[in-house]
Enzyme design. Structure first.
Site, short mmCIF file in Angstrom:
data_model
loop_
_atom_site.label_atom_id
_atom_site.label_comp_id
_atom_site.label_asym_id
_atom_site.label_seq_id
_atom_site.Cartn_x
_atom_site.Cartn_y
_atom_site.Cartn_z
N ASP A 124 -0.36 -0.69 8.83
CA ASP A 124 0.90 -0.39 9.15
C ASP A 124 2.07 -0.36 8.20
OD1 ASP A 124 1.37 -3.10 8.23
OD2 ASP A 124 1.80 -3.74 10.47
N ASP A 138 3.76 -14.23 -0.11
CA ASP A 138 3.94 -14.72 1.40
C ASP A 138 3.03 -15.80 1.70
OD1 ASP A 138 1.46 -13.32 0.95
OD2 ASP A 138 2.06 -11.32 2.29
N GLU A 198 6.74 -6.31 7.98
CA GLU A 198 6.08 -5.52 8.74
C GLU A 198 7.31 -4.64 9.02
OE1 GLU A 198 3.37 -5.98 9.47
OE2 GLU A 198 2.61 -7.97 10.30
N HIS A 231 2.80 -2.46 5.79
CA HIS A 231 3.47 -3.34 5.18
C HIS A 231 2.95 -4.03 3.61
CE1 HIS A 231 0.11 -6.39 6.75
NE2 HIS A 231 -0.01 -6.41 5.61
P1 PGA Z 1 -6.49 -6.36 2.65
O1 PGA Z 1 -4.78 -6.77 3.21
O2 PGA Z 1 -6.14 -6.17 1.44
O3 PGA Z 1 -7.18 -7.50 3.28
O4 PGA Z 1 -6.64 -5.07 3.52
C1 PGA Z 1 -3.71 -6.03 2.72
C2 PGA Z 1 -2.54 -6.39 3.20
O5 PGA Z 1 -2.28 -6.87 4.40
O6 PGA Z 1 -1.44 -6.54 2.52
#
Ligand code: PGA
Length: 261
Positions: free
Chosen positions: A136, A67, A143, A138
């Site tokens: 959440d 992404d 999302e 994702h």
């Molecule tokens: P993080 O992010 O590893 O910094 O917790 C994970 C994500 O948002 O996919």
């Protein structure tokens, strides 16, 4: 799916780096799907250590981005292209030519998304996709309520994700872009092996919903249940909400060593 509960993030990183090394020994030109965020860093560190010790040769590997922020110039230090350059390409000694990613600064975003889908296809698809998970649920920047069949496209970040990511922008949420390009859930599901790493208590609820809850767009990572080869690696804190934790531990303890992840 397979759930592997590890004592800590470092062990999880080493386990996944070993799985990547096994893949590269089998297929030196494999396409590695990489993720940003804090969670995958132990994987990249462990893999870089294996490269330095000569345990694995990554020189023919290709690296594909999951992404990207929309609107940040490619050379912005927090564009995911820049982040992955620092965290993956440089430590592994890979040239920029090995990198596949969407153009987040394109004026025609849908065309940039289509071009990225075509580039992934032309590369033969992703062999192993490393994933983090948002609090959440994702994956990538899909999302909650993203289509489970989605392809690479523009998405709008939730307020929570922008708050979570503000730490990379001097703690200033106003600097966090609202829009992103992300591989869709349908795109992610085309990778040959999905490996999701989650560490820390803040991920426990999302992990439990993804692994033991229903397949539902409201929890995008639950789509991993649809994949024939999905591995979820969690530390004890992230595993805290799993009802089947004992079963997962037993299964992994009894797994034949030749099998790998
Ligand atoms: P993080 O992010 O590893 O910094 O917790 C994970 C994500 O948002 O996919």
């Amino acid at each position: 799916m397979e759930v592997v509960i590890v004592p800590d993030a470092k062990t999880g990183g080493e386990l996944i780096a070993e799985a990547i090394a096994r893949l590269l020994r089998r297929n030196p030109a494999a396409v590695l799907g990489v993720a940003t965020g804090s969670t995958p860093l132990p994987v990249y560190q462990a893999l870089a250590a294996m490269v330095r010790s000569g345990a694995v040769d990554v020189s023919r590997a290709r690296v594909a981005q999951l992404d990207e922020y929309v609107g940040l110039p490619a050379d912005h230090p927090e564009s995911y292209r820049s982040v992955l350059g620092r965290e993956v390409l440089e430590p592994l000694g890979l040239d920029k030519k090995a990198f596949l990613g969407p153009d987040g600064s394109a004026s025609d975003v849908p065309a940039a998304c289509e071009a990225y889908e075509a580039a992934l296809e032309a590369a033969g698809g992703v062999d192993l996709q490393l994933l983090g998970i948002g609090s959440d649920g994702h994956i990538g920047f899909n999302e909650p309520c993203s289509s489970l069949a989605s392809r690479t496209r523009i998405k709008t970040l939730t307020e929570q994700t922008r708050i979570d990511n503000a730490r990379f922008f001097d703690g200033d949420i106003a600097q966090v872009p609202h829009h992103v390009i992300t591989q869709g859930i349908g795109t992610i599901l085309r990778a040959r092996h999905l490996v999701l790493l989650a560490t820390g208590a803040a991920k426990a609820a999302a992990v439990a919903a993804s692994v033991e809850g229903p397949v539902a767009a409201v929890c995008p990572a639950s789509a991993l249940q649809l994949h024939p080869h999905a591995t979820v690696v969690v530390d004890e804190a992230a595993a805290a909400g799993l009802n089947f934790a004992d079963y997962f531990r037993q299964t992994y303890a009894d797994k034949p060593a030749w099998q790998g992840l």
